[in-house]
Design a protein around this motif. Structure first.
Motif: not given
Lengths: 88, 88
Positions: B7-12, B47-50, B58-61, B81-82
């Motif tokens: 997962a790549k997560i963008y927090v703005t 970035e993280l992996s699950l 995965a998206a819900q979590q 993004e997953l």
């Protein structure tokens, strides 16, 4: 003619560098019950707009900006995306 | 079968929220001679992996993780993004 570009910049720790903040987040997630999450790494995401005569010129300037201010090249990598917005 | 997702997560920051760090960076760039740079906004990139049984799971979590820990929904937006990595 000068163009305006929107830049999205991603600054990440080099893989060999420890990430205590990422470790703390992962530990927090484990305590919250999300024990299927691994390899948490925390970086920076920077948006900016700049004007330049060409995409190449904008990319060259962004390289300098990242090296000099936004990233610490000793411990961090960066990459960026450029999108042309409009003529000025 | 469980899959591993990257997962790549963008927090703005939300557009209506002031960004003092972004303003400081923009001021620094101006002092360094980069006076063609505007609208600097600084966010987080995670970035993280699950592992999960499906991309939907995965998206819900990830939605819950972002709402509860990674982002402050009052002042921040997030998107992610997953990417499927491998079967476990």
């Amino acid at each position: 003619m000068a163009q305006t570009y929107q830049a999205k910049i991603y600054v990440t720790l080099r893989p060999s560098v420890l990430d205590p903040a990422g470790t703390a987040v992962q530990s927090g997630l484990t305590h919250m019950g999300y024990d299927n999450v691994e390899r948490v790494r925390i970086g920076k995401y920077i948006e900016l707009s700049l004007t330049a005569n060409s995409a190449d010129a904008a990319a060259q300037q962004l390289d300098r900006i990242c090296d000099q201010l936004l990233a610490n090249p000793v411990i961090e990598n960066y990459r960026f995306e450029l999108e042309e917005l409009a003529a000025v």
